[in-house]
Enzyme design. Structure first.
Site, short mmCIF file in Angstrom:
data_model
loop_
_atom_site.label_atom_id
_atom_site.label_comp_id
_atom_site.label_asym_id
_atom_site.label_seq_id
_atom_site.Cartn_x
_atom_site.Cartn_y
_atom_site.Cartn_z
N GLY A 1 -75.32 -41.35 2.33
CA GLY A 1 -74.42 -40.85 1.02
C GLY A 1 -75.50 -40.63 -0.09
O GLY A 1 -76.67 -40.91 0.09
N LEU B 1 -75.38 -42.26 -3.12
CA LEU B 1 -75.89 -43.50 -3.59
C LEU B 1 -76.50 -44.26 -2.77
O LEU B 1 -77.40 -44.61 -2.73
CB LEU B 1 -74.51 -44.28 -4.03
CG LEU B 1 -74.97 -45.71 -4.67
CD1 LEU B 1 -75.82 -45.58 -5.74
CD2 LEU B 1 -73.61 -46.48 -5.04
N ALA C 1 -67.83 -45.22 2.19
CA ALA C 1 -66.47 -44.90 1.71
C ALA C 1 -65.92 -43.49 2.01
O ALA C 1 -67.04 -42.56 2.34
CB ALA C 1 -66.21 -44.93 0.30
N THR D 1 -64.45 -48.01 -7.86
CA THR D 1 -64.42 -46.85 -8.77
C THR D 1 -63.45 -46.90 -9.94
O THR D 1 -62.35 -47.67 -9.91
CB THR D 1 -63.42 -45.77 -7.69
OG1 THR D 1 -63.15 -44.59 -8.53
CG2 THR D 1 -62.50 -46.20 -6.93
N ASP D 2 -63.66 -46.11 -10.87
CA ASP D 2 -62.81 -45.91 -12.06
C ASP D 2 -61.38 -45.63 -11.35
O ASP D 2 -60.53 -45.84 -12.47
CB ASP D 2 -63.19 -44.84 -13.04
CG ASP D 2 -63.68 -43.66 -12.32
OD1 ASP D 2 -64.10 -43.57 -11.24
OD2 ASP D 2 -63.51 -42.38 -12.86
N TYR E 1 -56.81 -42.27 -2.68
CA TYR E 1 -58.08 -42.68 -2.81
C TYR E 1 -58.32 -44.02 -3.65
O TYR E 1 -58.85 -45.01 -3.15
CB TYR E 1 -59.15 -41.73 -3.34
CG TYR E 1 -60.69 -42.19 -3.53
CD1 TYR E 1 -61.40 -42.13 -2.74
CD2 TYR E 1 -60.72 -42.28 -5.04
CE1 TYR E 1 -62.69 -42.75 -2.84
CE2 TYR E 1 -62.08 -42.61 -5.27
CZ TYR E 1 -63.12 -42.87 -4.18
OH TYR E 1 -64.32 -43.27 -4.51
N LYS F 1 -59.38 -47.85 -2.54
CA LYS F 1 -60.50 -48.45 -2.84
C LYS F 1 -60.12 -49.81 -3.61
O LYS F 1 -60.85 -50.86 -3.33
CB LYS F 1 -61.28 -47.74 -3.92
CG LYS F 1 -62.06 -46.30 -3.33
CD LYS F 1 -63.10 -46.74 -2.31
CE LYS F 1 -64.19 -47.30 -2.98
NZ LYS F 1 -65.42 -47.53 -2.19
N1 LIG Z 1 -68.75 -40.14 -5.77
C1 LIG Z 1 -68.26 -40.50 -7.02
O1 LIG Z 1 -67.89 -40.04 -8.01
C2 LIG Z 1 -67.70 -42.21 -7.14
C3 LIG Z 1 -67.19 -42.57 -8.23
C4 LIG Z 1 -66.80 -44.05 -8.17
C5 LIG Z 1 -67.03 -44.92 -7.21
N2 LIG Z 1 -68.13 -44.27 -5.83
C6 LIG Z 1 -67.97 -45.01 -4.91
O2 LIG Z 1 -69.29 -45.17 -4.60
C7 LIG Z 1 -69.67 -45.36 -3.17
C8 LIG Z 1 -70.91 -44.35 -2.91
O3 LIG Z 1 -70.31 -43.03 -3.27
P1 LIG Z 1 -71.22 -41.73 -3.16
O4 LIG Z 1 -70.86 -40.95 -4.14
O5 LIG Z 1 -72.58 -42.12 -2.59
O6 LIG Z 1 -70.26 -41.09 -1.81
P2 LIG Z 1 -70.76 -40.53 -0.49
O7 LIG Z 1 -72.19 -39.33 -0.96
O8 LIG Z 1 -69.41 -39.46 0.07
O9 LIG Z 1 -71.34 -41.50 0.38
C9 LIG Z 1 -70.49 -42.25 1.14
C10 LIG Z 1 -70.99 -42.35 2.47
O10 LIG Z 1 -70.10 -43.13 3.18
C11 LIG Z 1 -69.95 -42.31 4.59
N3 LIG Z 1 -68.77 -42.72 5.21
C12 LIG Z 1 -67.53 -41.84 5.18
N4 LIG Z 1 -66.72 -42.71 6.01
C13 LIG Z 1 -67.26 -43.62 6.74
C14 LIG Z 1 -67.01 -44.45 7.86
N5 LIG Z 1 -65.89 -44.62 8.35
N6 LIG Z 1 -68.03 -45.37 8.23
C15 LIG Z 1 -69.19 -45.43 7.90
N7 LIG Z 1 -69.75 -44.74 6.72
C16 LIG Z 1 -68.68 -43.77 6.22
C17 LIG Z 1 -70.35 -40.91 4.53
O11 LIG Z 1 -70.58 -40.32 5.57
P3 LIG Z 1 -70.20 -38.99 5.90
O12 LIG Z 1 -70.49 -38.20 4.89
O13 LIG Z 1 -71.12 -38.65 7.01
O14 LIG Z 1 -68.71 -39.09 6.22
C18 LIG Z 1 -71.16 -40.65 3.26
O15 LIG Z 1 -72.54 -40.78 3.83
C19 LIG Z 1 -68.54 -45.33 -2.46
O16 LIG Z 1 -68.16 -46.53 -2.34
C20 LIG Z 1 -67.42 -44.57 -3.53
O17 LIG Z 1 -66.35 -45.01 -3.18
C21 LIG Z 1 -67.98 -42.87 -6.06
#
Ligand SMILES: NC(=O)c1ccc[n+]([C@@H]2O[C@H](COP(=O)([O-])OP(=O)(O)OC[C@H]3O[C@@H](n4cnc5c(N)ncnc54)[C@H](OP(=O)(O)O)[C@@H]3O)[C@@H](O)[C@H]2O)c1
Length: 318
Positions: free
Chosen positions: A30, A32, A98, A139-140, A163, A167
């Site tokens: 992902g 992050l 996630a 998350t927020d 969501y 979380k």
């Molecule tokens: N993005 C935001 O704005 C945001 C805001 C607040 C908090 N967060 C939190 O920060 C963290 C990182 O987010 P990010 O922005 O890097 O999101 P991301 O780019 O969507 O990365 C999440 C990764 O988790 C993988 N994933 C999904 N389902 C899965 C499963 N069942 N088993 C294992 N891996 C799985 C996804 O793989 P696939 O894509 O191949 O499914 C993706 O590579 C998450 O915990 C998210 O909830 C994100």
């Protein structure tokens, strides 16, 4: 068994007991996760700052990083998670995996809870068996956004969306000693985010309308990853809000993206959430601003201003 590649560090002193620390990152594919693996490997993540929060030495020496992406470690698969973690025996697990498709989660709550809540239960269980410190990304969206103030780590949660609820359920699967990092509006060089969306839309002739009644702090993975490394290697217990400094609205953010890319920010029009057509399936908090109080009160450095981080990211994605 997880088939992820290990990235050995160069063998210097670590922050725990003088031997190499093995860190497992879930969701390593992902936006992050990619920067976490880089930061833990002692590299400056793309669009990062050399010494963001890492201190004079950084973590590079003495850290073995194992990045496990979705295909290699599906967190809803309990036997797979247990087998991988017991085989790898990490000292720290950074759980960034996630299902982050906020609107899609509304239509499929089972998948949201299976990934974000049950998956975290499995990761927490496995980490506990091997005595690994757990870092969970949250998350927020655990807040309802009705407060007129930035949210403290100790404020009541009340998620509005599936969501957000999934979380928060993940937070509740974490043991008391875990680090819970809540962040917001995440953008990085890898994956999809508002910076890339804004630049893509700006390349066309269509209208650029963004809401001006949702407030938050854009947060950039290169800076966030550095802070997570610090908290994780120090095995800091408790909840930390970690966002870039400063706040804006989505409208203000998109204006800043265009300005930073040397484009006409005047094209961006403000609208209200009620004017979104069609409306988004998942409700969003109007106030997503997270006070990084725990970092501040611990005397830990805060992340740079979001506009500084935006400039660095726009430079590498344009
Ligand atoms: N993005 C935001 O704005 C945001 C805001 C607040 C908090 N967060 C939190 O920060 C963290 C990182 O987010 P990010 O922005 O890097 O999101 P991301 O780019 O969507 O990365 C999440 C990764 O988790 C993988 N994933 C999904 N389902 C899965 C499963 N069942 N088993 C294992 N891996 C799985 C996804 O793989 P696939 O894509 O191949 O499914 C993706 O590579 C998450 O915990 C998210 O909830 C994100």
């Amino acid at each position: 068994m997880v088939g992820a590649a290990a990235r050995p560090g160069s063998g210097g002193r670590d922050r725990l007991d003088g031997v190499t620390v093995r860190v497992l990152v879930t969701g390593a594919g992902g936006q992050l996760g990619t920067d976490l693996v880089a930061a833990l490997s002692g590299e400056v993540p793309t669009a990062g700052r050399r010494r963001a929060l890492l201190g004079p030495e950084g973590p590079g020496n003495g850290v073995d990083v194992i990045g496990a992406d979705h295909a290699r470690l599906p967190v809803e698969d309990r036997p797979a998670v247990l087998e991988a973690v017991l085989a790898l025996r990490p000292q720290v697990v950074v759980h960034a995996a996630a299902w982050t498709a906020v609107d899609a989660c509304e239509a499929d709550p089972d998948r949201a809870f299976q990934t974000n809540a049950l998956g975290t239960r499995h990761v927490a269980e496995a980490a506990a068996i091997v005595g690994a410190h757990l870092v969970y990304l949250s998350t927020d969206y655990v807040f309802d956004g009705t407060s007129p103030h930035p949210y403290l780590e100790w404020d009541e949660t009340n998620p509005l969306s599936v969501y957000g609820r999934s979380k928060l359920a993940g937070e509740r699967e974490c043991p008391p000693g875990a680090t819970v990092v809540r962040t917001s509006w995440v953008c990085g060089a890898y994956g999809n985010n508002m910076v890339k969306t804004a630049l893509r839309l700006a390349a066309g002739d269509g209208p650029l309308r963004f809401v001006d009644d949702q407030h938050g702090s854009p947060t950039f993975t290169a800076d966030l990853a550095a802070a997570i490394v610090t908290l994780g290697l120090d095995r800091r217990p408790g909840t930390f809000h970690v966002t870039n400094t400063g706040t804006t609205t989505w409208f203000g953010f998109v204006q800043a993206v265009l300005k930073s890319a040397g484009q006409d920010a005047g094209r961006v029009e403000p609208i209200s959430t009620a004017e979104l057509d069609p409306p988004r399936p998942a409700p969003r908090p109007a106030n997503s601003v997270l006070d990084n109080a725990a970092l501040r009160l611990c005397g830990l450095p805060l992340l740079p201003d979001w506009q500084d981080a935006l400039g660095r990211l726009v430079e590498v994605v344009t």
